[in-house]
Every structure is written in C-alpha cells, then in structure tokens.
Design an enzyme around this catalytic site. Structure first.
Site, short mmCIF file in Angstrom:
data_model
loop_
_atom_site.label_atom_id
_atom_site.label_comp_id
_atom_site.label_asym_id
_atom_site.label_seq_id
_atom_site.Cartn_x
_atom_site.Cartn_y
_atom_site.Cartn_z
N CYS A 54 7.73 7.91 -22.89
CA CYS A 54 6.73 7.18 -21.99
C CYS A 54 5.78 8.94 -22.33
O CYS A 54 5.75 9.38 -22.05
CB CYS A 54 6.91 6.59 -20.74
SG CYS A 54 5.26 6.82 -20.40
N VAL A 88 18.98 -18.47 -3.48
CA VAL A 88 20.37 -19.63 -2.69
C VAL A 88 19.25 -20.48 -2.08
O VAL A 88 17.60 -20.91 -1.87
CB VAL A 88 20.50 -18.93 -0.65
CG1 VAL A 88 20.74 -20.02 0.00
CG2 VAL A 88 21.15 -17.69 -0.58
N ILE A 118 2.38 2.72 2.39
CA ILE A 118 1.82 3.41 3.66
C ILE A 118 2.95 3.31 4.72
O ILE A 118 3.67 2.89 5.25
CB ILE A 118 0.61 3.35 4.39
CG1 ILE A 118 -0.73 3.10 3.18
CG2 ILE A 118 0.20 3.78 5.62
CD1 ILE A 118 -0.91 3.92 2.17
N LYS A 149 -5.82 -4.71 8.43
CA LYS A 149 -6.17 -3.05 8.34
C LYS A 149 -7.29 -3.49 7.26
O LYS A 149 -7.97 -1.85 7.46
CB LYS A 149 -4.96 -2.49 7.91
CG LYS A 149 -3.25 -2.20 9.19
CD LYS A 149 -2.61 -1.54 8.77
CE LYS A 149 -1.88 -1.38 10.06
NZ LYS A 149 -0.01 -2.51 9.28
N ILE A 168 7.89 -9.65 8.07
CA ILE A 168 8.08 -8.62 8.54
C ILE A 168 6.64 -8.27 7.29
O ILE A 168 6.75 -8.13 5.92
CB ILE A 168 9.56 -7.48 7.48
CG1 ILE A 168 10.45 -8.29 8.13
CG2 ILE A 168 9.35 -6.02 7.43
CD1 ILE A 168 10.70 -7.62 9.49
N SER A 208 0.46 -1.37 -0.13
CA SER A 208 0.10 0.08 0.12
C SER A 208 0.75 0.83 -0.35
O SER A 208 0.31 2.52 0.09
CB SER A 208 -1.16 0.00 1.13
OG SER A 208 -1.85 -1.17 1.54
N ARG A 250 2.33 -10.82 1.65
CA ARG A 250 2.93 -10.23 2.56
C ARG A 250 3.17 -11.56 3.31
O ARG A 250 2.79 -12.77 3.18
CB ARG A 250 1.94 -9.74 3.42
CG ARG A 250 1.75 -8.42 2.75
CD ARG A 250 0.02 -7.72 3.00
NE ARG A 250 -0.95 -8.09 1.83
CZ ARG A 250 -2.34 -8.25 2.41
NH1 ARG A 250 -2.55 -7.40 3.32
NH2 ARG A 250 -2.85 -8.55 1.59
N HIS A 289 2.78 4.59 7.81
CA HIS A 289 1.56 3.82 9.67
C HIS A 289 1.83 5.37 10.29
O HIS A 289 2.87 5.13 10.66
CB HIS A 289 1.44 2.53 9.50
CG HIS A 289 1.06 2.00 8.73
ND1 HIS A 289 -0.11 1.62 7.80
CD2 HIS A 289 1.58 0.99 7.55
CE1 HIS A 289 -0.31 0.95 7.42
NE2 HIS A 289 0.28 0.68 6.69
#
Lengths: 418, 476
Positions: B400, B173, B48, B250, B336, B46, B311, B50
């Site tokens: 572009c 790895v 963000i 959230k 994380i 997102s 995530r 926080h």
C-alpha cells in the site's frame, strides 16, 4: 551511502525516456527506481492500441510502446531496480528507497527526476451516498484485474466519468462479454479523447449520458444497483430525474491525481491547478537539480507527449549535472489567461536559446476559437482552432527571438479568444 | 462441550469482555454474526475517549465513562493500540451556549472529572487557531483522548484468542433454549452450549434478549455518518472539537484520528433497519456544513471516504449491564452507545464482577496480558527497518503506497490470532487501502496475498464477508 549522478524515481514511460535522454547527453551513472515488478508503468495494463501515433508514427499497444523503451534501457545498460519503493527524497537529493533484496537504500544523487505518475480519484472523494458494497472500483483497478490478473471484476456495469480509462474499459468489458449499461458524465462534455468516444462507446452502442451522475449505491454485500440523476448547471442533482439502474459493478473514471507526496515532502512549490510542481522550460522545479516530468507533473492524455516532456527533463538534468545550464537566468511567469486552466511550464527563462513549446489545457469546449499568445503586450501568435476541449492538451510555441526580446517585468499570456 | 461463558457479539464490548474473562479459568466462546470482529458501531464511531462530563451524574454511563477513561491509556499500552490524550473542546457559538458549557462543567464536577476549564475566545484561539469565527468560548477537558476503535477491538480479540477464547465468526445466533441449567444457542454454525451467556449484541441486544423471553430491552439503531479527510488537513486541530450537545447526542465533531487524518461527523438519525449502514446525501451534507462552523478548513474537498455506523441507543438512555430478570445466568450488556468505547474496559470489569458474584473466578497462571507491537514500517526508525527487512524480506516490499504498508505487515495480519479473512479485514488491521487512493493500487495485491496465504482461489476472496465477491469468471 550509494552515489549516483542521476536518480530517476519511476520506471514508466516518463522515467525511462528521461533516463535515456540523460544518457544521450553523456550521463553514465544513472539508476531508475521502480515500485512495480517490471518497468513500463501503467502502460503494461493498457493492452489496447492507440499509443505512439505522434512519437513513432505508428499505432502500438501500451506494452509495445513500453517495450521499445525497456529495450533501449537494457541496450544502454542503464541500471534499474524494480519492486523498489522510493520513500523519501530530500532537498539535498538524498533518495531513500526500500526493497526485499537491498533492504533500506540511501543514495546521494547529483540530480533527481521525479516521474511517479498519477493515481485515480477514488469514490470517497465524490461523496456518493449509499452502501460500501464490493463491486465499486476505479476503472484502472478493473483494467488490472482483467488485463493482468485475468479475472472479470463484474458482469453488469455502470461507468461514472468519461475519462479515457473509463471509455477504454467500457469497450474492454464489452469485448469480454460483460454488459456495459451506460457511461455517466457529470459535466456537459466528456473529458476523454474524441477518438475514444467514437471507438469505445459509439461503435458498441453504449450510451453516454452527459450532465448525469451517480447519486447513490445500493446492495449490502455486492453492489446491486445505482441511482443516477441529471444535474443542473451548478452540477447539483435535479430532483425528479432519479433513475435506478441495476448493476453489479460501478467503475469510476473521475479524474487522475499526480502522485506528488514525495514532491511535497521536499517542499517544492506546487501548481494548485495541475497538482504538480511548478517548473521552468527544462522541467526543473524550484529545488535546484530536481526535475519532474510525465503524469506526476500534470496529467497527459497521450503517452507520446509524456515521452517528449521526459526527454526535456532528461536533457535538463544532464546539463545540470554537467554544469552546462544557462547561467544567466531571468524568469518570466506564464499566465493562463481567459479560457486556459494551466500551462506547463509555468515560467520560462527569457535568455533561453531555444524556442519554447508551452502546453496547456482549456476549461471548456470551444468551437472555432483562437489561441492567442501575448508576450510583453504584443500578440506573438493567434491561431484559429476548429475545436478546443478540456480532454485534449494543446500547445503554443514562443520563438527564442521573442523570448530574448523580453525583460523580466514583461508578461507572457496564453488565452482563448472565443 | 459446554462452555462456561458464551459472549454474543464481537464488538468492542464483547471483545473487551472476552479479554477480561480470559484471565480466568473459564472456557469461553465469542460469537459474531459478521465476518469479522468490530463490524458494527465499533468500526464506525468517533474514536473518542470522552472525559465524562456529558452523562447525567450517577448513571451507569457516567460511571463507566470515568472509570474507562482512567483505564484506557494502560489498556492501549498493553494491547499496543494507538491512543493519544489530546484533550477536547466543546465550542459555544452564543451566550446561551456559554450557559450550556457552564452546565456541562458543573455536570463534569459532579461526575468527578478532572482537568476542565472554560475558555474565552482568546484563550480558545491561543490553543486552536483554526477555529471558526462564530465560536465565543469553549469547555476544555484535558483528560479526553482519541483511540483507534477497531484496532482496540481487534487487539482485544487477539489477546482473548491467545488466552484460549474460541472466536467464531460468521456465527449468527438464531434461537436460544434453556434447560437443566444450560443454554443451547442455535447458530448458523451449529449449536453452542454454555452455562452463562453475555448479551453484547449491540443494536440486536433486544432481539437476542427476546430469544430467552426477556423483552425488557428496546434498542434503536441511531445512524451516524462521517467523513474521513486527508492527512494533509490532519493537523488543522489538535483537540477533539465538539459542538454543544443536543438530545440526539454529542453533535458534530471535528477530531484528529490516531492515524493523522481528520474525522468529521456524526449525524444522528434513528432508523428502522438495524443493518442499514448506507450513507445518505442529506446526512453527509449535514455533517459537512456543520463541521465548517467549528473548523472552516475542514472542508469535504479533502474527503477520502465517508461511512456510517449504527449506535445501539437504548430508549431509557443509559447502559444496561446486569443479569436478565428472566434468567440471571444471562447477562445483558446493552444500549452501549457513546461513551461505550471509552467505557469498554470498565464495562468488562463490571461484567467480571457480576459473573464473580455468581461463580468463583480463578485466575490463570499462564495468562498473556500484552500484545506484542506489530512491525509498522511507517512508524519504525531506519535501524528498525534495516533489522526487520534483514530478518523478513517481505517487510521490504511496499504493497500500500499511500500508507506505506509492507507485504510483511499484511502477512502478519492474515496469520495473527483472529487474523484477517478478507480485504477489509486486512485494511482494518494494517491500514492497507485506507489512504488517499482507497485501495486502487493495492486492492488487487491484497486479494492475491489473501488467496495465497489462505490457500484458496482469488475468486473466493471477499471484500467484507457475506456475498461481497470481488472477482467473477476468468477473462477470455
């Protein structure tokens, strides 16, 4: 700041025809600004034939059609700059552009013609679920790879959308040795020209599945397949009709969007259906001295009509610059009535001294229907058409004597009587 | 050669850690299995920063959030990364949810978050007039912000490389041995030896951990799907608009991006295949319908693209930033998820602190702290444009059209430290292809420029690493 009478934004078929017509009317100080390396616009990659049947009465390829206008631009010594991107146009007609040689260009124009063309609707706008593998591209991008760059962007192909570019690319890829598995069309009818369906699909045995769409893409790196499904009359996928189709390429031909970023920034009134400016019969926007023509105004199916429209805009701009515009202006709005999605122009000056041709598109397929033009409550014309289709632009003519008999409270309506 | 530190994973955590540790006299390698940095959750979240009222007090998430929020503005300045402190609002749609806002507010106070207030509908509408009819109030947090997550990651990687970190992309790895105090990492690019290993492998942190016999981590890939809406609706809201959180996260947000688009999402569903970042029609539908409740104008009619990211959710629901119990020279940076982007500067500090407790960290004399701001045509003044084009004419050629990105900017991205290798790499560094037409016009030009600058055939240029070929045979 540089000074020009007329700045034409875009050197495709619309821009060139508009500039040439303005020159015919005596405008000397004209410049065309083109973002690509050459004049000609998208025609340069349309190496198939079918261009010019209406305008020249002969069948030309895209580059041939463009070449005829490029030659005239050269002959007429109309100034142009390629590889030059217009970044901004103001209400006061100050045009800002950049290129490698001149850097930042600022031009004060007396009139501006907007002829930026259109772009293709990308995948993102469709919300097709799945991966973002390579091999998903618009048909026009594929066309550039094959026809200009000389490389094949795929081998096994599914095409979503039966717009003209998609149909043309189905044939093109087949001729290049690729396998075109199918063309899927969300709607119950094709948005392309009938002649393209016959010549590009039927002649090569490529199936066209109507009321069918792609609902998912598969493959992590390169596309490996798509899931297609039939849709109901609300265009929602019907559960149970899903089918996996192996392919390495998904080409999209799902609509064209006029490139009106510059137009919107000027603050010009836009038509929500065409996604182009609202214009009068000379293709002048509601910002005085700024005209629009070609696919930036509304998406055309034939370049021949683009040329004709651009000539009107060129004439309008010339008359504006020469102060020869009709002084006595009273606009009447043209209403897109039953079955008609939009008209161009959207408004006409009822004091016009010429007949006005109004272009329009229908919203669905009609057979043996009538196109009815009503002005001030009176039916002016009612013409029977064997077939009307969303993919083919139609027109009606408003005779000048009819226009001149109207008052500004009268209505003009174009509609289909099924 | 034996590195002092090898970091596994070049997401925002790995890259920020690499940047932090590159201040010191250490030989560092940063390994990434994908073709570029920021290829996992770091490019698909997102964006963000926080405020910090979500996490339970005294968790690592809460600590890293607060510290990261405090550091982020300066970090973005140093790295020339787009950042804006736009504030956030959590909407309540019922009295019950107003109670939830109160709880969040109190949790924020416990986490020492400043600048919070609870607004009634009237106050809410006075700052965000386009909010939906059902919203009865909101929790405002003034310290929340937005950042471009992949720009931050790429910039951190660039600074790390400028300071001597060896970045190895396409380097997965596959196994790890340990003997005589040295780790040997077997990778797809050969063996890499190191005294310390930092496990910042995102969704795969538990798999990497198991390579040294540590099975203490359990990471679940939690997929989130998003839509990006056109810039024409980018100013519908100025704050980041949340709904009340659920146990999956959230909730669906509507947020402006630092580039002026509007972002809606994410959905949240746990999935088995950690590599599967495909979007689903169900997920996208959920996002589009829930977002409308917050901001009725945020319709997917304006969508220019959709995407999903996975995530790294740790089932214990907190970050793990500590030496492994199996081998303390192997430091976990795991689980994380949100607020991992916000926390990343703090996470990097904490890793340096942990490392510093085991070996002496000596600062470099010649450390390059800041990354020069790349030339951006669309942000420049006319004077800057004239000067830039005079110096380098390729800044005068727009490649572009939608985003006004020049050839010069693309060449800069290709030749930067940790430069772009493929079309998507150029896109993330310059935004070429991120606009309305999604690369329809500029895609082929970018392929051409990459081939020219990397001295290879256009057929070798990929969309996004791996086998993501773009062009095959020559046409007839």
């Amino acid at each position: 700041m540089l000074q020009y009478d007329l700045v034409v934004v875009g050197g495709g078929p619309a821009g060139m025809a508009a500039a040439l017509r303005a020159r015919d009317f005596g405008i000397q100080n004209i410049i065309i600004l083109e973002r690509a390396e050459t004049l000609g616009g998208i025609l340069e990659q349309c190496i198939h034939t079918g261009f010019g049947l209406h305008y020249f009465g002969e069948e030309l390829s895209g580059p041939e059609y463009a070449a005829r206008f490029i030659e005239l631009v050269e002959d007429q010594k109309i100034e142009y700059k390629t590889d030059t991107m217009v970044m901004d146009v103001t209400e006061d007609k100050v045009v800002t552009a950049i290129n490698k040689e001149d850097g930042l260009l600022k031009i004060q124009a007396k009139a501006v013609i907007l002829a930026m063309g259109c772009r293709e609707r990308p995948r993102g706008a469709l919300s097709i679920a799945g991966t973002r593998a390579s091999g998903i591209m618009t048909a026009g991008t594929a066309q550039k790879y094959v026809n200009i760059d000389g490389y094949m962007p795929g081998r096994k192909i599914v095409i979503l959308g039966s717009g003209d570019i998609g149909l043309i690319m189905a044939r093109r890829m087949t001729l290049e040795g690729a396998e075109v598995k199918m063309v899927c069309e969300l709607m119950p009818y094709s948005g392309g020209l009938t002649r393209n369906i016959v010549q590009c699909l039927d002649d090569f045995g490529i199936p066209l599945y109507l009321s069918t769409t792609v609902i998912a893409t598969h493959g992590k790196d390169r596309l490996e397949g798509v899931t297609v499904a039939q849709v109901d009359d609300k265009l929602q996928p019907i559960p149970g009709t899903e089918k996996y189709v192996e392919c390495d390429t998904l080409m999209l031909s799902v609509g064209l969007i006029p490139e009106n970023e510059l137009t919107r920034n000027i603050g010009i009134s836009m038509d929500r259906i065409t996604n182009g400016a609202v214009v009068n019969e000379m293709r002048e926007t509601d910002c005085e001295g700024i005209f629009a023509c070609g696919n930036v105004l509304h998406v055309h199916d034939l370049v021949d009509y683009v040329t004709i429209e651009a000539q009107i805009a060129g004439e309008g701009a010339a008359k504006y610059i020469l102060n020869q515009q009709e002084q006595n202006v009273q606009y009447v709005h043209i209403t897109a009535g039953n079955g008609v999605r939009y008209t161009v122009p959207q408004k006409v000056n009822i004091r016009s001294k010429d007949d006005i041709k109004v272009y329009f598109r229908v919203g669905q397929i009609y057979k043996n229907a009538k196109v009815v033009l009503t002005c001030g409550g009176k039916v002016v014309s009612s013409k029977k058409k064997i077939k009307l289709a969303p993919g083919e632009m139609e027109n009606v003519i408003i005779p000048d004597e009819v226009l001149n008999s109207l008052s500004d409270t009268d209505q003009i309506v174009v509609e289909v009587e099924a | 050669m034996v590195f002092d530190v090898v970091i596994i994973g070049a997401g925002v955590s790995g890259c920020m850690i690499a940047r932090e540790l590159s201040k010191y006299q250490l030989n560092i390698a940063l390994l990434e299995r994908a073709s570029d940095v920021a290829m996992g959750a770091s490019k698909a979240n997102s964006g963000i920063v926080h405020a910090g009222f979500d996490a339970k007090p005294n968790t690592l998430k809460a600590k890293m959030n607060l510290r990261g929020n405090a550091l982020m503005e300066q970090v973005c300045k140093d790295l020339s990364v787009p950042y804006k402190r736009n504030g956030s609002l959590v909407l309540a749609f019922s009295d019950e949810e107003m109670q939830t806002l109160q709880e969040l507010y109190e949790r924020g106070i416990a986490n020492e978050v400043d600048g919070m207030s609870i607004l009634n509908r009237e106050q809410l509408l006075s700052i965000e007039p386009n909010i939906g009819d059902e919203a009865v109030g909101a929790l405002r947090a003034e310290t929340a912000g937005i950042v471009c997550p992949y720009s931050l990651t790429i910039a951190a990687a660039e600074v790390a490389v400028m300071n001597g970190v060896e970045l190895k992309r396409n380097c997965e790895v596959t196994a790890i041995d340990f003997s005589d105090g040295i780790f040997t990492l077997h990778t797809t690019l050969g063996d890499v030896r190191s005294s310390f290993v930092i496990n910042a492998a995102g969704c795969f942190a538990d798999d990497v951990s198991r390579m040294i016999g540590d099975d203490s981590l359990h990471i679940v890939a939690r997929r989130g799907e998003y839509y990006i809406l056109d810039k024409s609706v980018g100013n519908l809201v100025t704050h980041t608009i949340f709904q009340c959180p659920s146990k999956m996260g959230k909730g669906i947000l509507v947020a402006p991006t630092t580039h002026g688009n509007l972002l809606i999402g994410p959905s949240a569903i746990d999935i088995d295949d950690k590599d599967d970042v495909s979007t689903t029609s169900e997920g996208l539908k959920e996002v589009s319908s829930l977002a409308l409740k917050s901001v009725p104008g945020a319709t997917t009619r304006f969508a220019i693209t959709s995407f999903s990211g996975n995530r790294a959710h740790d089932i214990k629901n907190d970050f793990t930033i500590e030496p492994s119990k199996v081998n303390d020279h192997f430091i976990h940076v795991a689980g994380i998820e949100s607020p991992g982007l916000t926390g990343s500067p703090a996470v990097a500090e904490l890793v340096a602190e942990i490392l510093g407790s085991m070996i002496e960290l000596k600062e470099k004399q010649e450390y390059v702290k800041t990354r020069e701001k790349p030339f951006r045509y669309h942000q420049a003044t006319d004077e800057e444009r004239v000067a830039a084009i005079a110096k380098n004419p390729s800044y005068g050629r727009i490649v572009c059209r939608c985003e006004s990105i020049t050839e010069g900017e693309i060449l800069d991205a290709i030749h930067a430290p940790a430069g772009a290798l493929d079309v998507d790499g150029v896109k993330r560094r310059t935004r070429a292809g991120m606009g309305r037409c999604q690369g329809g016009f500029c895609g082929s030009k970018v392929v051409e420029l990459l081939a020219r600058e990397l001295h290879t055939d256009v057929r070798n240029i990929k969309k996004c690493g791996g086998n993501s070929d773009i062009l095959f045979d020559k046409s007839k």
